[in-house]
Design a protein around this motif. Sequence first.
Motif, PDB file in Angstrom:
ATOM      1  N   UNK A  51       0.802  -1.217   0.000  1.00 35.11           N
ATOM      2  CA  UNK A  51       0.000   0.000   0.000  1.00 35.11           C
ATOM      3  C   UNK A  51       0.840   1.274   0.000  1.00 35.11           C
ATOM      4  N   UNK A  52       2.153   1.151  -0.179  1.00 37.74           N
ATOM      5  CA  UNK A  52       3.032   2.316  -0.130  1.00 37.74           C
ATOM      6  C   UNK A  52       2.631   3.377  -1.154  1.00 37.74           C
ATOM      7  N   UNK A  53       2.406   2.966  -2.392  1.00 41.96           N
ATOM      8  CA  UNK A  53       2.044   3.930  -3.438  1.00 41.96           C
ATOM      9  C   UNK A  53       0.647   4.496  -3.217  1.00 41.96           C
ATOM     10  N   UNK A  54      -0.287   3.640  -2.810  1.00 44.92           N
ATOM     11  CA  UNK A  54      -1.660   4.099  -2.604  1.00 44.92           C
ATOM     12  C   UNK A  54      -1.741   5.112  -1.470  1.00 44.92           C
ATOM     13  N   UNK A  55      -0.930   4.946  -0.459  1.00 45.47           N
ATOM     14  CA  UNK A  55      -0.972   5.851   0.693  1.00 45.47           C
ATOM     15  C   UNK A  55      -0.561   7.272   0.313  1.00 45.47           C
ATOM     16  N   UNK A  84      -7.249  13.665  -0.558  1.00 48.73           N
ATOM     17  CA  UNK A  84      -7.899  12.482  -1.119  1.00 48.73           C
ATOM     18  C   UNK A  84      -7.120  11.199  -0.952  1.00 48.73           C
ATOM     19  N   UNK A  85      -6.153  11.185  -0.073  1.00 52.39           N
ATOM     20  CA  UNK A  85      -5.384   9.966   0.179  1.00 52.39           C
ATOM     21  C   UNK A  85      -6.123   9.081   1.176  1.00 52.39           C
ATOM     22  N   UNK A  86      -6.250   7.779   0.899  1.00 49.41           N
ATOM     23  CA  UNK A  86      -7.023   6.895   1.784  1.00 49.41           C
ATOM     24  C   UNK A  86      -6.384   6.772   3.162  1.00 49.41           C
ATOM     25  N   UNK A  91      -2.551   4.609   7.433  1.00 45.44           N
ATOM     26  CA  UNK A  91      -2.366   4.048   8.765  1.00 45.44           C
ATOM     27  C   UNK A  91      -1.495   2.792   8.722  1.00 45.44           C
ATOM     28  N   UNK A  92      -1.690   1.964   7.712  1.00 49.90           N
ATOM     29  CA  UNK A  92      -0.906   0.730   7.609  1.00 49.90           C
ATOM     30  C   UNK A  92       0.550   1.044   7.275  1.00 49.90           C
ATOM     31  N   UNK A  93       0.772   1.960   6.338  1.00 50.41           N
ATOM     32  CA  UNK A  93       2.141   2.354   6.008  1.00 50.41           C
ATOM     33  C   UNK A  93       2.783   3.083   7.188  1.00 50.41           C
ATOM     34  N   UNK A  94       2.008   3.919   7.864  1.00 53.02           N
ATOM     35  CA  UNK A  94       2.525   4.613   9.040  1.00 53.02           C
ATOM     36  C   UNK A  94       2.864   3.668  10.178  1.00 53.02           C
ATOM     37  N   UNK A 246       6.143   8.364   6.126  1.00 49.55           N
ATOM     38  CA  UNK A 246       5.017   8.807   6.943  1.00 49.55           C
ATOM     39  C   UNK A 246       4.884   7.889   8.144  1.00 49.55           C
ATOM     40  N   UNK A 247       4.649   8.483   9.306  1.00 47.88           N
ATOM     41  CA  UNK A 247       4.302   7.714  10.485  1.00 47.88           C
ATOM     42  C   UNK A 247       3.001   8.278  11.041  1.00 47.88           C
ATOM     43  N   UNK A 248       2.530   7.712  12.128  1.00 46.72           N
ATOM     44  CA  UNK A 248       1.248   8.145  12.666  1.00 46.72           C
ATOM     45  C   UNK A 248       1.281   9.594  13.113  1.00 46.72           C
ATOM     46  N   UNK A 249       2.402  10.058  13.624  1.00 47.00           N
ATOM     47  CA  UNK A 249       2.508  11.452  14.026  1.00 47.00           C
ATOM     48  C   UNK A 249       2.390  12.402  12.846  1.00 47.00           C
ATOM     49  N   UNK A 250       2.966  12.023  11.714  1.00 49.24           N
ATOM     50  CA  UNK A 250       2.854  12.847  10.509  1.00 49.24           C
ATOM     51  C   UNK A 250       1.406  12.982  10.064  1.00 49.24           C
TER      52      UNK A 250
END
Length: 311
Positions: A51-55, A84-86, A91-94, A246-250
């Motif tokens: 999901x890296x690209x989709x994020x 418009x980013x899912x 969240x999964x990438x973060x 990207x992480x959750x804080x970002x």
Amino acid sequence: MAARTLSLTPPRRRLAADSRLALLLRSPVALLSALVLIFLLLVAIIGAPLLQDLANTQNLRLRFFRPFSLERGWAYVLGADALGRPMLAQLIVGARTSFLVAGATVALAATIGTTLGMVSGYIGGVVDAALMRISDIIVTVPSLLLALSVLFVLEPSILNLILVLAVARLPIYLRVSRAQTLEIRERVFVEASRALGKGTSSILWRDIRPLVVPTVMTVAMLEIASVMLAAAGLSFLGVGLQRPDVDWGTIVSEGREYLTRAWWATVFPGLAILVTALAANLLSNWMRASGDPLQAAAMGVTASREEAARP
């Protein structure tokens, strides 16, 4: 009279693996915490590469798409942000980045800090004084301020973030391992090893390390939550990770500007941080209790009585 033999091996303080697992199964809170962390870790490892690209894909037509709808597919079930980013993909990438930063920071700080602490406690003298003064200097500077200063000068990246946070957490492991080493070095089996001519490195690795590591592991489990919160705080302040990392804080930092319009862009990553930190803290408390022979025995006795009372 039979001759008494002197055992030169250090006493084992940890429970056997099967006993530790049995205690974990008897503790619903600790078991649930472990399952939550394992689930999040597996999702991060398996899902993030897919999901890296989709994020990071922007779709302004889905700007502020509301959550809990499958109209645009499962990727948008938690809604979309201002670009418009899912949210689910982010969240999964973060999660992968957050676990990577926290795990690498704790591993680096624990390895270096524990090694220096054992050397400081066992050798003593000038080496001990020098290491403790360095530790005092690091402690006097607030970790968040230190990280802000360094990351403001350096380029924000995963590597720089790990190094800064590891240096800030180093004194914790140094002092814990040093305190234990000061007590262990006076025990009979260590004195016997010295009498047999064993070198310092051999005594530290074979005799002292096995008794220090369990305590350090408990501290490290607790520190994972602290490091994750610190990394999220730095990203929230704008000196942490930057896109495409990207992480959750970002995610929280980017969504705070639209809190009244798109609450989900901030609430969901905030809940992820809360759940992970809470699970790590609860599991670390259980590890501390199960590593204590008295508390572990008490848990075992309690469980046995409960089982005996069952029909």
